[in-house]
Design a protein around this motif. Structure first.
Motif, short mmCIF file in Angstrom:
data_model
loop_
_atom_site.label_atom_id
_atom_site.label_comp_id
_atom_site.label_asym_id
_atom_site.label_seq_id
_atom_site.Cartn_x
_atom_site.Cartn_y
_atom_site.Cartn_z
N THR A 100 1.22 -0.93 0.06
CA THR A 100 0.14 -0.17 0.21
C THR A 100 0.93 1.54 -0.07
O THR A 100 2.23 1.30 0.33
CB THR A 100 -0.46 0.00 1.59
OG1 THR A 100 -1.97 -1.28 0.98
CG2 THR A 100 -1.44 1.25 1.61
N GLY A 159 1.25 5.61 0.53
CA GLY A 159 0.53 6.62 1.01
C GLY A 159 1.08 7.91 1.43
O GLY A 159 2.79 8.25 1.44
N ALA A 196 -4.65 7.12 1.01
CA ALA A 196 -3.33 6.02 -0.15
C ALA A 196 -3.95 4.90 -0.85
O ALA A 196 -5.41 5.03 -0.66
CB ALA A 196 -3.99 5.22 1.38
N ARG A 224 -3.82 1.17 -2.14
CA ARG A 224 -3.47 -0.36 -2.00
C ARG A 224 -2.65 -1.01 -3.62
O ARG A 224 -2.87 -0.09 -4.54
CB ARG A 224 -6.04 -1.14 -2.06
CG ARG A 224 -5.34 -2.60 -2.00
CD ARG A 224 -6.65 -3.34 -1.92
NE ARG A 224 -6.49 -4.47 -1.63
CZ ARG A 224 -7.45 -5.54 -1.37
NH1 ARG A 224 -8.68 -5.25 -1.66
NH2 ARG A 224 -7.68 -7.26 -1.28
N TRP A 225 -2.41 -2.00 -3.00
CA TRP A 225 -1.41 -2.90 -4.24
C TRP A 225 -2.11 -3.16 -5.89
O TRP A 225 -1.31 -3.15 -6.02
CB TRP A 225 -0.76 -3.73 -3.17
CG TRP A 225 -1.24 -4.54 -2.69
CD1 TRP A 225 -2.08 -6.27 -3.53
CD2 TRP A 225 -2.13 -5.04 -1.44
NE1 TRP A 225 -2.80 -6.80 -2.95
CE2 TRP A 225 -2.86 -6.51 -1.13
CE3 TRP A 225 -1.74 -3.85 -0.55
CZ2 TRP A 225 -2.92 -7.03 -0.61
CZ3 TRP A 225 -2.42 -4.71 0.96
CH2 TRP A 225 -3.33 -6.20 0.50
N THR A 253 -8.71 3.03 -3.63
CA THR A 253 -8.29 4.16 -2.74
C THR A 253 -8.50 4.54 -1.05
O THR A 253 -10.20 4.39 -1.45
CB THR A 253 -8.05 5.51 -3.54
OG1 THR A 253 -8.97 5.87 -3.92
CG2 THR A 253 -7.40 4.38 -5.09
N THR A 296 3.02 -0.26 3.58
CA THR A 296 3.32 -1.04 4.08
C THR A 296 2.49 -2.17 3.43
O THR A 296 1.98 -2.11 2.54
CB THR A 296 2.06 -0.06 5.26
OG1 THR A 296 1.13 -1.59 5.71
CG2 THR A 296 0.76 -0.11 4.60
N TRP A 315 -3.66 -3.45 4.87
CA TRP A 315 -4.74 -2.35 3.91
C TRP A 315 -5.94 -2.81 4.33
O TRP A 315 -6.33 -3.94 4.23
CB TRP A 315 -5.09 -3.09 2.46
CG TRP A 315 -6.41 -2.36 1.34
CD1 TRP A 315 -7.44 -2.50 1.24
CD2 TRP A 315 -6.53 -0.53 1.39
NE1 TRP A 315 -7.95 -1.85 1.22
CE2 TRP A 315 -7.44 -1.08 1.18
CE3 TRP A 315 -5.54 -0.02 1.03
CZ2 TRP A 315 -8.07 0.91 0.42
CZ3 TRP A 315 -5.51 1.36 0.51
CH2 TRP A 315 -6.70 1.75 0.06
N PRO A 316 -7.18 -1.56 4.87
CA PRO A 316 -6.52 0.00 4.75
C PRO A 316 -5.89 0.14 5.77
O PRO A 316 -5.84 -0.45 6.99
CB PRO A 316 -8.13 0.01 4.83
CG PRO A 316 -9.02 -0.70 5.54
CD PRO A 316 -8.16 -2.29 5.18
N GLN A 317 -4.78 0.58 5.90
CA GLN A 317 -3.98 1.27 6.91
C GLN A 317 -3.83 3.44 6.68
O GLN A 317 -3.72 3.66 5.35
CB GLN A 317 -2.48 1.00 6.78
CG GLN A 317 -1.34 1.15 8.09
CD GLN A 317 -2.61 0.79 8.88
OE1 GLN A 317 -2.84 1.53 9.81
NE2 GLN A 317 -2.23 -0.27 9.87
N THR A 318 -4.10 3.64 7.63
CA THR A 318 -4.01 4.87 7.42
C THR A 318 -3.23 6.13 9.17
O THR A 318 -3.27 6.88 9.19
CB THR A 318 -5.56 5.89 8.02
OG1 THR A 318 -5.97 5.57 9.74
CG2 THR A 318 -6.28 5.62 7.22
N TYR A 358 2.57 2.58 9.23
CA TYR A 358 3.93 2.54 7.64
C TYR A 358 4.96 1.64 8.20
O TYR A 358 5.36 2.85 9.47
CB TYR A 358 3.24 2.97 6.90
CG TYR A 358 1.67 3.64 6.35
CD1 TYR A 358 0.64 4.12 6.88
CD2 TYR A 358 1.90 3.15 4.80
CE1 TYR A 358 -0.24 4.28 6.19
CE2 TYR A 358 0.77 3.31 4.05
CZ TYR A 358 0.36 3.82 4.95
OH TYR A 358 -1.38 3.34 4.05
#
Length: 121
Positions: free
Chosen positions: A33, A35, A50, A52-53, A58, A99, A102-105, A108
């Motif tokens: 991912t 970001g 962010a 995603r791979w 998004t 990172t 996913w999801p990740q805010t 990282y």
């Protein structure tokens, strides 16, 4: 060794646009991912966007939705943040991050050194 190198920051008038670039080595955005975060003077670093791979998913912070677009070029292993209709509050140091989650805010694993964005009136 993972390296994320941001570029594209600068001084822009309110209402203008900038495109930030993050070139990665040591990892591929096919598997991570990507970001963007920012840190304004005197404030904590905050999540901006962010991607995603795979699959094109998004996420955006509320203040960036509709104005910012995150995208990537897997062939160049590069992450981008297109910022339009910039506001004074968008001023800060912008960081690229990666990172496997996913999801990740928040959490990282890898970070760039940052690029300064200054929006003037």
């Amino acid at each position: 060794q993972v390296q994320l190198v941001e570029s594209g920051g600068g001084l822009v008038q309110a209402g203008g646009s900038l495109r930030l670039t993050c070139a990665a080595s040591g990892l591929t955005f096919n598997n991570f991912t990507g970001g963007w975060f920012r840190q304004a003077p005197g404030k904590e670093r905050e999540f901006v966007a962010a991607i995603r791979w795979s699959g094109g998913g998004t996420m955006y912070t509320a203040s960036g939705k509709g104005r910012f677009t995150i995208f990537k070029d897997n062939s160049k292993n590069t992450l981008y943040l297109q910022m339009n209709s910039l506001k004074l509050d968008d001023t800060g140091v912008y960081y690229c991050a990666a990172t496997p989650a996913w999801p990740q805010t928040e959490e990282y694993d890898f970070w760039g050194q940052g690029t300064q964005v200054t929006v003037s009136s």
